[in-house]
Structure formats: structure tokens, C-alpha cells
Write a protein that holds these residues in place. Structure first.
Motif, PDB file in Angstrom:
ATOM      1  N   LEU A 163       0.853  -1.197   0.000  1.00 36.74           N
ATOM      2  CA  LEU A 163       0.000   0.000   0.000  1.00 36.74           C
ATOM      3  C   LEU A 163       0.883   1.239   0.000  1.00 36.74           C
ATOM      4  N   PHE A 164       0.635   2.117  -0.950  1.00 35.83           N
ATOM      5  CA  PHE A 164       1.414   3.347  -1.095  1.00 35.83           C
ATOM      6  C   PHE A 164       1.267   4.227   0.142  1.00 35.83           C
ATOM      7  N   ILE A 165       2.371   4.766   0.588  1.00 35.24           N
ATOM      8  CA  ILE A 165       2.392   5.602   1.782  1.00 35.24           C
ATOM      9  C   ILE A 165       1.516   6.857   1.627  1.00 35.24           C
ATOM     10  N   MET A 166       1.327   7.318   0.351  1.00 33.85           N
ATOM     11  CA  MET A 166       0.505   8.498   0.092  1.00 33.85           C
ATOM     12  C   MET A 166      -0.786   8.126  -0.665  1.00 33.85           C
ATOM     13  N   LYS A 170       0.083   6.734  -9.802  1.00 31.73           N
ATOM     14  CA  LYS A 170      -0.191   5.685 -10.785  1.00 31.73           C
ATOM     15  C   LYS A 170       0.756   4.506 -10.606  1.00 31.73           C
ATOM     16  N   ALA A 171       2.032   4.803 -10.354  1.00 37.59           N
ATOM     17  CA  ALA A 171       3.030   3.735 -10.205  1.00 37.59           C
ATOM     18  C   ALA A 171       2.744   2.858  -8.995  1.00 37.59           C
ATOM     19  N   PHE A 172       2.197   3.466  -7.914  1.00 34.91           N
ATOM     20  CA  PHE A 172       1.971   2.723  -6.673  1.00 34.91           C
ATOM     21  C   PHE A 172       0.491   2.568  -6.347  1.00 34.91           C
ATOM     22  N   SER A 173      -0.345   2.617  -7.368  1.00 39.64           N
ATOM     23  CA  SER A 173      -1.776   2.383  -7.158  1.00 39.64           C
ATOM     24  C   SER A 173      -2.009   0.899  -6.889  1.00 39.64           C
TER      25      SER A 173
END
Length: 302
Positions: free
Chosen positions: A71-74, A108-111
Motif C-alpha cells: 500500500l502506497f504511503i501516500m 499511478k506507479a503505486f496504485s
């Protein structure tokens, strides 16, 4: 995760590699590159938020953190892995200072879709090149030596010395604009669709006269003939190594993409033609014509 025989650190592996679902490929390489870029920009790992603050990082926890439950930190929809206000202060300071297009490409990269559902949804190499070239093109240097980020090439203020950064001209592309300052470059990827191998080819460069640094022009670095047009409709063919002066309203076409030169409101067009007031085109195969006095070409900053 599943034993794959792959040696490496899960912190830099794509989730599908950590879980053993796939073997490394170009898409997993893109993910690893995205992690490194995020760390360079924000000084924090993109998946190491509150969930990473466990007393002991066990293998099962690593598998969930970097793999099955990445899960992306942001992440904008799920804050369960949000940054800790103290431990992760770097990302809290930097993230909202990034321009929107940089935040969007990281999102987008960490969605969840690109990490856990469809690796093909990840930004491609050309997407990163375009974003990073735009980011670099929007940085100008203050006379105090400090580098300043400008939004679409507009005048701004140096946060170090307080001086206003004068940027009279902007070079406007289809999607955004950059500062028209000496040594600015125009790259192929700024002109629309292109191949990744052509993306970083310079097509134009802003140059200035050493004795008159306010006199700027765009040198044609391509083998193409540019068609430059004034606001009144006068046109001129501009060949390789010839120069289009930075004057308000001039437009020219490169690789089927129109580029416009815009004078910021509040700046006098001091380089307009003295007789007609029009931003007349100059035959810049002889750069000294700018001030009508023959000089050696060495007097120009090339």
C-alpha cells in the motif's frame, strides 16, 4: 513468499516478485525504478508508512508489506499506511511541494491496480522520461546560486535570498510551458508522441549574447526546416543552426508540434523592432544582426 531462486531485497522488488507469482521482467524493473525515484525525491520508501513500524520485520510481515498487501504511503483512498508525522517527516515536507504531474505519476506507479492487479498499468519508460524532463525544465537558477522550481515557467521568488526571478519569456508547448531563459533546452519528448530512444534528443536550445544577456533566441538543433510565424502572419524558414529570437507571439512548428513564444504580462517587449513595433524575424545565421553590428560568432553564448 514462494521460493523462486531470486536473490535480492524485497524493498526494491515488485509485489508480484515478492509473492512469487511472477519472475522478474520489464514491468517489475519499472516498479523497482519507481521505488528508487520516489526515494530520491521524497527520502522515504513508498511502501514504508505506519505499517512498517513493527518491532521486528519478520519474513511474513515483509511479504505483506512489500507483496500481497502493498500500500502506497501516500494512497489517496486508504490511509492505513500513511506516513508517521515524525518518523516520516521527509515525505510530509516534500510530497505537497512536488508539482501535480509528479504526484500523479507516483500515484499511478503505486496504485493498487498497478501493484496488485495489473502490472501493465504502471507508467512506462517514456512516461517517466516526459515527467522528469518537464520537472528539470521548470528549474531555474537564481543569481545567488539557489535552484528554484517554476510553475510553467512563470516568474517566481527565490526562497533563499528573496530576489524575484525575472522570466520575461515562456516557451509554450501543447501540454505545458517552460521558462525561456538562457541554456533552456527543447527535447523531442516535449513535442508529443515519440519513441523512447528519441525522447532525449535536443531539438532546440535557448542562447544569449554575452554582451547583451537579455537578447535571447532559440537555435534549431535539428535537420528540419522550421517555419516561424509572427503574430501578423509573416513567416520565415529557419534552418539548422539558425535562430528564432524570443519575441512575443512568434510561433514555429517542430515535428508537427506548434511551439509558441509568450511574453509575460508586465514585461516590456524591449526587443521588438524599433520601426514597426513588431516582433520581426531575424536571419540568425548571423547572430550579430541582433544589434546590427558585425561581430564574431564567438560573442554569442552557444
Amino acid at each position: 513468499g514462494t521460493e523462486t531462486g531470486i536473490v535480492g531485497k524485497p524493498r526494491y522488488m515488485a509485489p508480484e516478485i515478492v509473492t512469487g507469482k511472477n519472475m522478474p521482467d520489464k514491468l517489475s524493473d519499472l516498479f523497482s525504478m519507481s521505488v528508487i525515484l520516489f526515494i530520491l525525491f521524497c527520502m522515504t520508501h513508498p511502501l514504508e508508512g505506519k505499517r512498517s513500524l513493527a518491532p521486528c520485520m519478520t519474513p511474513p510481515l515483509q511479504e505483506r508489506l512489500y507483496g500481497s498487501e502493498a500500500l502506497f504511503i501516500m494512497d489517496e483512498t486508504n490511509n492505513s499506511n500513511a506516513p508517521h508525522p515524525v518518523i516520516h517527516k521527509n515525505v510530509n515536507l516534500v510530497w505537497y511541494c512536488l508539482p501535480s504531474y509528479m504526484r500523479e505519476i507516483f500515484q499511478k506507479a503505486f496504485s493498487q491496480k498497478s501493484m496488485l492487479e495489473n502490472p501493465n498499468a504502471r507508467p512506462k519508460e517514456i512516461d517517466w522520461i516526459k515527467a522528469l524532463v518537464r520537472f528539470r525544465s521548470e528549474i531555474v537558477q537564481c543569481s545567488c546560486g539557489n535552484e528554484i522550481f517554476t510553475e510553467s515557467g512563470k516568474p517566481c521568488k527565490c526562497e533563499k535570498c528573496g530576489k524575484k526571478i525575472e522570466i520575461p519569456f515562456r516557451i509554450v508547448f501543447n501540454e505545458y510551458a517552460v521558462a525561456g531563459v538562457a541554456d533552456s533546452r527543447i527535447y523531442r519528448c516535449q513535442l508529443g508522441v515519440c519513441r523512447p530512444e528519441d525522447a532525449l534528443k535536443p531539438v532546440g536550445r535557448v542562447i544569449a549574447k554575452k554582451d547583451k544577456p537579455n537578447m535571447l533566441g532559440v537555435r534549431n538543433l535539428t535537420d528540419q526546416i522550421w517555419n516561424a510565424v509572427t503574430p501578423s502572419g509573416k513567416s520565415k524558414a529557419v534552418g539548422k543552426d539558425e535562430i528564432i529570437p524570443l519575441k512575443d507571439g512568434i510561433s514555429f512548428v517542430v515535428s508537427d508540434s506548434e511551439i509558441k513564444i509568450v511574453l509575460e504580462r508586465g514585461y516590456a517587449s524591449f526587443i521588438a523592432d524599433e520601426k514597426t513595433g513588431e516582433a520581426a524575424l531575424i536571419d540568425c545565421s548571423s547572430i550579430y544582426i541582433w544589434d546590427k553590428v558585425p561581430q564574431s560568432r564567438g560573442n554569442a553564448s552557444i
